[in-house]
Enzyme design. Sequence first.
Site, mmCIF file in Angstrom:
data_model
loop_
_atom_site.group_PDB
_atom_site.id
_atom_site.type_symbol
_atom_site.label_atom_id
_atom_site.label_comp_id
_atom_site.label_asym_id
_atom_site.label_seq_id
_atom_site.Cartn_x
_atom_site.Cartn_y
_atom_site.Cartn_z
ATOM 1 C CE LYS A 1 27.684 -15.611 -32.947
ATOM 2 N NZ LYS A 1 27.021 -15.058 -34.988
ATOM 3 N NE ARG B 1 28.720 -21.509 -43.560
ATOM 4 C CZ ARG B 1 27.320 -20.572 -43.907
ATOM 5 N NH1 ARG B 1 27.899 -20.037 -45.373
ATOM 6 N NH2 ARG B 1 27.136 -20.300 -42.979
ATOM 7 C CG ASP C 1 26.797 -21.779 -32.542
ATOM 8 O OD1 ASP C 1 25.999 -21.853 -33.256
ATOM 9 O OD2 ASP C 1 28.075 -20.640 -33.253
ATOM 10 C CG ASP D 1 29.991 -18.012 -33.646
ATOM 11 O OD1 ASP D 1 31.032 -17.516 -32.948
ATOM 12 O OD2 ASP D 1 29.202 -17.829 -34.155
ATOM 13 C CG ASP E 1 29.809 -14.811 -36.571
ATOM 14 O OD1 ASP E 1 30.099 -15.414 -35.588
ATOM 15 O OD2 ASP E 1 28.316 -14.134 -36.599
ATOM 16 C CD GLU F 1 31.070 -19.975 -35.793
ATOM 17 O OE1 GLU F 1 30.509 -21.271 -35.675
ATOM 18 O OE2 GLU F 1 30.539 -19.209 -36.590
#
Length: 463
Positions: free
Chosen positions: A240, A314, A251, A233, A310, A312
Amino acid sequence: MLEHLVEWQAGAVTLVPVRKSGLDSWRQTQPEAGRAWMEANNFTAEPGQVLVMPHPEGHAAAILVGLSDDDDPWAFAGVVAKLPLGTYAIAGALPPRQADWAALSWALATYAFGRYKSRGGRDWPKLVWPEHADRDWVTNTARATALVRDLINTPAADLGPAELATATEVLAADHGARVRVVVGDGLIAENYPAIHAVGRAAGAQRQPRLIDLTWGQEDAPKLTLVGKGVCFDSGGLDLKSSANMKLMKKDMGGAAHVLGLALMVMAAKLPLRLRVLIPAVENAVSAEAMRPGDVLPTRKGLSVEVGNTDAEGRLILCDALAEAARENPALLIDMATLTGAARTALGTEIAALFCNDDALAADIAQAGEALADPVWRLPLHRPYRRLLDSKVADLNNISDGPYAGAITAALFLAEFVGPAIPWAHFDIMAWNSTSRPGRPDGGEAMALRALYSVIVKRFGTNP
């Protein structure tokens, strides 16, 4: 790990557990020379303290092991590294649950992720299987934990969506399960648009996919597990920082967890119909990346405004959960490294639980307490659903405010489940930031033992 649990061997050195509270009375039962040796070596039975008791012929007669009075399940994990190489047997018969933990903690204390080491790992002492230990439970729990740890610890360069699918196929082959994988544009054709939107930026070599494992009799009660499989991620266009990106190989920890739980279920041949759904993607940056402000369709038909790329996890989970809910399973569990807010609330060692069924939540909490697998229930506070309102879509994937981030993430997922299905959502760290006996720093399984216990309680075991 399990190779360090062995059958009885002649010459095994006896480990004598001694609790600090019972040290004085136990010491009185020992010969004078033994008492003098303990005093000379300041043996006070502190947890994890060991003392070799010499034999007149020059070898170890026994080794004393200090234990805490609170039945710390990890007690023997703290002893393994302090012993010389050899084979050991615990004196006497421990109660069944303590015997289970002595074996499991010993095995997990020998775990190491050595895939990239040019030299082999260290050797460890061996333990004779304790009397009364449930060998199947210890074996399956240790294997599941190692699988979770290995997958999380593997760098994203070697564990992308395709490799995660391969790991699922290997597990399935071991247990007679079936796997179907929907890849790339096939996600559009089969109506998984949110998974495709998140993962398409990673390009042709790391295409997004939905991994779908099934096992068991079709007419058995349905258990469905959904795991977040973001193999790396970057944050997408809402990039990030380098510090926050450093651990993002983990992740896909939710995916690792549901595979570990599936291993335990299949190995025990529980009488149920198991389905595991893993949306596997890399959240990358490219011209194909989704943008803040984009509106995405979802499998359920709800439209979602992307408030932040970020958030993502869900988005991919919502499509998988919608598919899971279509079958109305008897129990639906999802696991995800979803929010920093959950870690802020509970720290790194407690799994955040959200649940729409009070009896289920109580069972999970009780099992977590009994199995040293801590979880804590946070509320699905419905009034906070308004924080996900969007002016242009059915809902936003984040709220505009800085508060209740774990709750609003869970409420987002709840939109794709429905209230009639018993559902538990776990927001987990999946990582040890420091090392403790049996729990080295790196990838870690959380709530696995608790969930397996609840599944057995609900579905039973085969005779």
